[in-house]
Scaffold this active site. Sequence first.
Site, mmCIF file in Angstrom:
data_model
loop_
_atom_site.group_PDB
_atom_site.id
_atom_site.type_symbol
_atom_site.label_atom_id
_atom_site.label_comp_id
_atom_site.label_asym_id
_atom_site.label_seq_id
_atom_site.Cartn_x
_atom_site.Cartn_y
_atom_site.Cartn_z
ATOM 1 N N TRP A 1 0.823 -1.204 0.000
ATOM 2 C CA TRP A 1 0.000 0.000 0.000
ATOM 3 C C TRP A 1 0.857 1.252 0.000
ATOM 4 C CZ3 TRP A 1 -4.209 -1.500 -1.845
ATOM 5 C CH2 TRP A 1 -4.743 -2.732 -1.496
ATOM 6 N N ASP B 1 -1.428 6.538 6.959
ATOM 7 C CA ASP B 1 -2.454 5.612 6.486
ATOM 8 C C ASP B 1 -2.673 4.630 7.632
ATOM 9 O OD1 ASP B 1 -3.977 3.578 5.413
ATOM 10 O OD2 ASP B 1 -2.729 3.279 3.626
ATOM 11 N N LYS C 1 -11.940 -2.488 8.258
ATOM 12 C CA LYS C 1 -11.147 -3.355 9.115
ATOM 13 C C LYS C 1 -11.540 -3.188 10.581
ATOM 14 C CE LYS C 1 -7.490 -2.871 5.684
ATOM 15 N NZ LYS C 1 -7.572 -4.183 5.039
#
Length: 360
Positions: free
Chosen positions: A102, A172, A196
């Site tokens: 990511w 992030d 999540k």
Amino acid sequence: MQRVYNFSAGPSALPEEVLKKAQSEMLCYGTSGMSVMEMSHRSKDFMSILDSAESSLRELMQVPDNYKVLFLQGGASSQFAMVPLNLMNKNKKADYVNTGAWSKKAIKEAKRYGTVNVIASSEDKTFSYIPELDAATFDKEADYFHITTNNTIYGTRFAELPDTGNVPLVGDMSSDILSKHYDVSKFGLIYAGAQKNLGPAGVTVVIIREDLAGNAMDFTPTMFNYKEHIENGSMYNTPPTFGIYLIGLVLNWLKEQGGVAAIEKTNIDKANTLYNFLDESSLFKSTVAGKDRSVMNIPFVTGNEEVDAKFIKEATAAGFVQLKGHRSVGGMRASIYNAISLEGVQKLVDFMKQFETNNK
């Protein structure tokens, strides 16, 4: 049919209490006479839902007053572009740490808009550790400094945040938001996909310091301009109403558990339960260096692909699902987000012990 133990990396397990509450209100929310999915996002009922979700998030994360909270769409992946479009606006450069798939995508996107200085990377060992950071390599003129606080695929996390001085730190936080206490004031901007620890897929939470908004690049699309979303209270367009409603329920559930401090303790207990077994096992092995081990995502292997496949098959049959590792890593991965109970992790360990005994 009984519910399984869901160790998916995302979309991930939601607390059963939240699902039952949503089920009870599916046809009629309060006295509205309709489902949340049907009501106007401008209605008093939904505005109350939105305000409550923001208030709960501010309370749980101790968000300072000079930060704005946004509920957006497009996933964390859209933030890979929104961050540089809005923040890479003075010196047209930023520092990034490359710790996984990511962060690589975030780096690739940011390079479209300015100069990206990758100050450290752990790609040489398949991102199995967090690289040591040398403050001497930090660019004091960078517009911001970007990290991925927890790496879902590879099971690593930043045990300590880098001190970036006057350069805004961007995080992030998709896979560990609300799993532990973070001092929001140490960040200029935090973003996280909801699927999540926060709620269902489809909502992205952004927490941004006020002074960082309002200087977007001239060609920034309106939908990618933080200032537009701030001025419109997350409702420049129709927001993901049902997703925000579910986030509110998850946040209320978290408060009932005792808040972030209480869930952090439980999360550490869960992780230790699994890591302690892996460290003692003669069959299963952790793939991550000790100090960098994630508390949320725990990859492990047997060293034999056939045995891995057999384990995944038998675990699924026994009700332990979504344990297959990411395609880039292989093996197995247990994602043990807030909604996963300590009991569920212990039952997984018990199953792993029995599998080890049967496959010596």
